[in-house]
Design a protein around this motif. Structure first.
Motif, PDB file in Angstrom:
ATOM      1  N   UNK A 232      -0.502   3.475   8.284  1.00 26.90           N
ATOM      2  CA  UNK A 232       0.231   4.808   8.115  1.00 26.90           C
ATOM      3  C   UNK A 232       1.160   5.466   8.891  1.00 26.90           C
ATOM      4  N   UNK A 233       0.808   4.976  10.239  1.00 28.29           N
ATOM      5  CA  UNK A 233       1.179   6.310  10.981  1.00 28.29           C
ATOM      6  C   UNK A 233       3.156   5.456  11.359  1.00 28.29           C
ATOM      7  N   UNK A 234       2.566   4.118  11.810  1.00 27.90           N
ATOM      8  CA  UNK A 234       3.977   3.763  11.508  1.00 27.90           C
ATOM      9  C   UNK A 234       4.909   4.053  10.787  1.00 27.90           C
ATOM     10  N   UNK A 235       4.469   3.807   9.023  1.00 26.95           N
ATOM     11  CA  UNK A 235       5.157   4.405   8.283  1.00 26.95           C
ATOM     12  C   UNK A 235       5.572   6.179   8.342  1.00 26.95           C
ATOM     13  N   UNK A 237       3.798   8.013   7.823  1.00 29.42           N
ATOM     14  CA  UNK A 237       2.880   9.127   7.101  1.00 29.42           C
ATOM     15  C   UNK A 237       1.763  10.126   7.685  1.00 29.42           C
ATOM     16  N   UNK A 238       0.823   9.553   8.963  1.00 26.39           N
ATOM     17  CA  UNK A 238       0.208  10.249   9.215  1.00 26.39           C
ATOM     18  C   UNK A 238       0.775  10.678  11.488  1.00 26.39           C
ATOM     19  N   UNK A 239       0.532  11.480  11.672  1.00 19.15           N
ATOM     20  CA  UNK A 239       0.962  11.749  12.938  1.00 19.15           C
ATOM     21  C   UNK A 239       0.405  11.334  13.736  1.00 19.15           C
ATOM     22  N   UNK A 240      -0.880  11.683  13.461  1.00 17.17           N
ATOM     23  CA  UNK A 240      -2.458  10.870  14.728  1.00 17.17           C
ATOM     24  C   UNK A 240      -3.064   9.881  14.292  1.00 17.17           C
ATOM     25  N   UNK A 241      -3.442   8.852  15.159  1.00 19.32           N
ATOM     26  CA  UNK A 241      -4.290   7.603  14.462  1.00 19.32           C
ATOM     27  C   UNK A 241      -5.615   8.954  14.836  1.00 19.32           C
ATOM     28  N   UNK A 281      -3.171  -8.591   7.962  1.00 21.86           N
ATOM     29  CA  UNK A 281      -3.235  -7.605   7.847  1.00 21.86           C
ATOM     30  C   UNK A 281      -1.799  -7.234   7.204  1.00 21.86           C
ATOM     31  N   UNK A 282      -0.861  -8.206   6.865  1.00 18.59           N
ATOM     32  CA  UNK A 282      -0.048  -8.184   5.956  1.00 18.59           C
ATOM     33  C   UNK A 282       0.001  -7.394   4.546  1.00 18.59           C
ATOM     34  N   UNK A 283      -1.556  -7.895   3.705  1.00 19.68           N
ATOM     35  CA  UNK A 283      -2.189  -7.609   2.629  1.00 19.68           C
ATOM     36  C   UNK A 283      -2.436  -6.125   3.140  1.00 19.68           C
ATOM     37  N   UNK A 284      -2.897  -5.227   4.169  1.00 23.76           N
ATOM     38  CA  UNK A 284      -3.475  -4.042   4.355  1.00 23.76           C
ATOM     39  C   UNK A 284      -2.084  -3.387   4.190  1.00 23.76           C
ATOM     40  N   UNK A 285      -0.681  -3.971   5.230  1.00 23.81           N
ATOM     41  CA  UNK A 285       0.276  -2.716   5.041  1.00 23.81           C
ATOM     42  C   UNK A 285       0.555  -2.715   3.953  1.00 23.81           C
ATOM     43  N   UNK A 286       1.125  -4.164   2.948  1.00 24.30           N
ATOM     44  CA  UNK A 286       1.224  -3.520   1.482  1.00 24.30           C
ATOM     45  C   UNK A 286       0.722  -2.427   0.430  1.00 24.30           C
ATOM     46  N   UNK A 300       3.864  12.507  -0.043  1.00 23.67           N
ATOM     47  CA  UNK A 300       2.820  13.455   0.684  1.00 23.67           C
ATOM     48  C   UNK A 300       2.950  12.835   2.741  1.00 23.67           C
ATOM     49  N   UNK A 301       3.478  14.086   3.861  1.00 24.38           N
ATOM     50  CA  UNK A 301       2.463  14.103   4.625  1.00 24.38           C
ATOM     51  C   UNK A 301       1.771  15.096   5.243  1.00 24.38           C
TER      52      UNK A 301
END
Ligand SMILES: NC(=O)c1ccc[n+]([C@@H]2O[C@H](COP(=O)([O-])OP(=O)(O)OC[C@H]3O[C@@H](n4cnc5c(N)ncnc54)[C@H](OP(=O)(O)O)[C@@H]3O)[C@@H](O)[C@H]2O)c1
Length: 304
Positions: A232-235, A237-241, A281-286, A300-301
């Protein structure tokens, strides 16, 4: 006589079923998905006739009582919906010659031993849910040995029916604290990958139990939460982990039923059949992508 590209889908309103319906329709299948009002699996005596009167080339069962506590609260209902009714579907398919595919779970395993399990691993469920699902597997195969049982685990990727992954993202967006169990392992599976595997396995030939899940190392819920948040951060969508607090299974008092610990499945048999599954990891990314770009959270961000 059944039309060649017709599918009868039980559980079409569920987490997996909604996506199976979407993907099958997109692939040109005419999908008939009865609601529980039209065919209630608590009444197995009506299920065989329902299938016989609705001739389709393929019958898929995504219906279940899938909540562990719900099964414990009503073991008879779990037995009827998860075991007896699927066996009636299988029996009807044996008569009509329809392809029958039934979803099962990694929770049929006892999960005591670490490492990934193949289809022939010993089954010894530790919950009422797992028992009813194992009974379903056995009864389905007894009624119709040509049936295909797809054991899946930790289904994600349907924002309309949030799983642990989507719930974690929602909490992050609301700035709420996040905690996840770190001492229980399995393999996340995207609902669209289950649908794809099913569609690829429609041609007859394969039967019995088949593990359908992501590839790679087993993940804990804590691992999944951290990977999903990083995506989500890489996309953007969230600024901070956010921190993800590590919880232990033993301290999870909201679980009234026991959960098996090590149920990660080995999907090599599926790969040998030519169906390639993505890594965890790919599953979760999708699933994260689907959450942000296909669900209610588009655009939304929220900065935390
Ligand atoms: N979710 C997971 O992470 C997971 C993991 C491993 C295995 N599985 C297995 O995968 C399959 C799909 O799970 P899911 O998470 O998609 O399930 P789900 O979201 O709980 O959906 C269950 C479906 O079954 C239907 N259903 C329940 N009782 C019924 C009844 N008496 N008569 C007719 N329909 C009934 C529900 O209909 P209504 O909409 O009317 O309630 C719904 O369509 C199940 O076999 C489950 O055991 C799931």
């Amino acid at each position: 006589m059944a039309e060649s590209r017709t599918m009868l889908l039980f559980g079409g309103t569920g987490r997996a079923g909604q996506i199976v319906r979407r993907e099958a329709t997109a692939s040109g299948w005419k999908v008939v998905a009865p609601t529980r009002e039209e065919c209630n699996l608590l009444r197995p005596e009506e299920v065989c006739d329902y299938v016989l009167n609705m001739p389709t080339a393929v019958v898929v069962n995504c219906a279940a009582i899938s909540g562990l506590e719900s099964c414990a609260d009503d073991a008879l209902a779990a037995h009827l919906v998860n075991a007896v009714s699927p066996a009636q579907m299988a029996l009807a398919c044996r008569h009509t010659g329809a392809r029958f595919m039934h979803l099962s779970t990694d929770y049929v395993l006892d999960g005591r031993r670490a490492g990934k399990k193949r289809e022939q691993a010993h089954c010894k469920p530790v919950s009422t849910y797992g028992e009813s699902k194992r009974e379903g597997e056995l009864q389905v195969l007894e009624a119709f040995p040509e049936a295909l049982i797809l054991r899946v685990s930790w289904i994600c990727g349907n924002p309309a029916r949030p799983s642990f992954v989507e719930t974690t993202l929602s909490r992050a967006l609301r700035g709420e604290s996040i905690a996840a169990i770190a001492d229980k392992w399995s393999m996340p599976t995207h609902a669209a990958d289950i649908a794809r595997a099913m569609l690829e396995l429609i041609p007859p030939g394969q039967s019995g139990v088949l593990h359908v899940c992501s590839t790679g190392e087993p993940l804990s819920w804590h691992d999944c939460a951290r990977i999903a948040l990083r995506c989500a951060q890489q996309m953007g969508k969230i600024d901070r982990l956010p921190d993800v607090e590590q919880k232990r299974l033993r301290g999870a008092s909201f679980f009234r039923e026991p959960r098996p610990v090590h149920t990660a499945m080995d999907s090599s048999r599926l790969r040998e059949m030519g169906v390639i599954m993505p890594s965890g990891e790919e599953t979760l990314r999708r699933a994260v992508k689907d959450f942000f770009f296909c669900g209610d959270h588009e655009c939304v961000k929220i900065n935390q």
